[in-house]
Design an enzyme around this catalytic site. Structure first.
Site, PDB file in Angstrom:
ATOM      1  N   ASP A 136      39.997  40.254  40.303  1.00 18.49           N
ATOM      2  CA  ASP A 136      40.498  40.318  38.940  1.00 18.49           C
ATOM      3  C   ASP A 136      41.558  41.409  38.843  1.00 18.49           C
ATOM      4  OD1 ASP A 136      38.586  38.425  38.303  1.00 18.49           O
ATOM      5  OD2 ASP A 136      37.142  39.911  37.579  1.00 18.49           O
ATOM      6  N   LYS A 137      42.481  41.256  37.904  1.00 20.71           N
ATOM      7  CA  LYS A 137      43.575  42.216  37.747  1.00 20.71           C
ATOM      8  C   LYS A 137      43.059  43.639  37.549  1.00 20.71           C
ATOM      9  CE  LYS A 137      47.898  42.870  35.203  1.00 20.71           C
ATOM     10  NZ  LYS A 137      48.819  42.284  34.181  1.00 20.71           N
TER      11      LYS A 137
END
Length: 284
Positions: A136-137
């Protein structure tokens, strides 16, 4: 290796192996890949001489595998915040910082983790880099990147078969009571939010194992390992039991001063499919 050719060296680890056996049996390369490599005479000795695919080879024979058209489309974009932790002929393991996407989307053509790794590869004469999994970012930590198509296929299969152990550290809100445990709750999309996931009976099976590393006044540091790799899995599971990841506002976590959440892909462990050695890569 020149800019329009992806290749790798391989030293045979046992007597009597053939090129055919390596590709079809040991590495289970796809039929299309094997056929194309045979047509291209893409396997040579160290001097560049094409070899017979069915001749048994001595242990320690050096082979060169060439991929004429294997190039990645990612634009190179140097970024010093992406750190190379491990590299050999087949694989790169690099650390992605929090706040950086793993790969570009339709609106973002660069400035992502894989663009930075591509810059490293191109600067060293290569042309191929494909991420094996993603983070995930907002999650920092280790991502594996394949350096040629056979490595990509092999590591993809290892992820699918769960033969790569991925260990995370998460600081979660509140004081967890259990020293260790297993979170086994199915995860699906949240109909009311475009990106959020939720625990739902109709979701995909999801299993997270954890143990406590340290307890603080208002939070707990845990080590978590994934048996499945669902989107936002650790974040969803700990939120579901009332202990969201600190800083993870999307799932009810408390705010942090820098606006990031406290989740790190800390360690990966696997038997290297080419060297057959136990490989441990860790952020210290």
């Amino acid at each position: 290796m020149n800019s329009d050719m992806t290749s790798f060296r391989y030293e045979t680890t046992k007597y009597g192996v053939t090129i055919e056996g390596l590709l079809r049996n040991d590495w289970q390369a796809g039929k299309k890949t094997v056929h194309q490599m045979r047509m291209d005479k893409a396997v040579t000795d160290s001097a560049g001489v094409p070899l017979d695919w069915r001749t048994p080879l001595a242990e320690g024979t050096e082979l060169l595998f060439h991929f004429k058209d294997a190039q990645s489309s990612y634009k190179p974009d140097e970024n010093k915040s992406v750190t190379i932790l491990f590299e050999d002929e087949h694989l790169i393991a690099a650390k992605k910082p929090a706040g950086m996407a793993t790969h570009p989307d339709e609106n973002d053509k660069g400035h992502t983790f894989i663009n930075a790794v591509m810059a490293h590869v191109v600067n060293n004469g290569g042309a191929y880099a494909e991420h094996v999994h993603r983070l995930d970012k907002g999650t920092e930590g280790i991502i594996l990147v394949a350096k040629h198509p056979i490595a990509k296929a092999l590591f993809d299969r290892m992820i699918e078969e769960r033969s790569i152990t991925r260990i995370y550290h998460a600081e979660v809100d509140g004081r967890l009571k259990r020293i260790r445990g297993t979170l086994q709750y199915p995860i699906g999309r949240d109909r009311h939010h475009p990106t959020r996931r939720r625990v739902t009976p109709g979701g995909q099976d999801a299993v997270t194992r954890f143990k406590i590393i340290e307890r603080f006044d208002d939070s707990t540091l845990v080590e978590a390992s994934l048996e499945t790799g669902r989107t936002h899995q650790i974040r969803v599971h700990f939120s579901h039991i009332g202990h969201p990841v600190k800083g993870d506002i999307l799932y009810g976590g408390s705010e942090t001063e820098d606006g990031t959440y406290r989740l790190t892909a800390k360690k990966v462990q696997f038997i290297h499919p080419f060297t057959l050695k136990q490989t441990n890569i860790e952020i210290h």
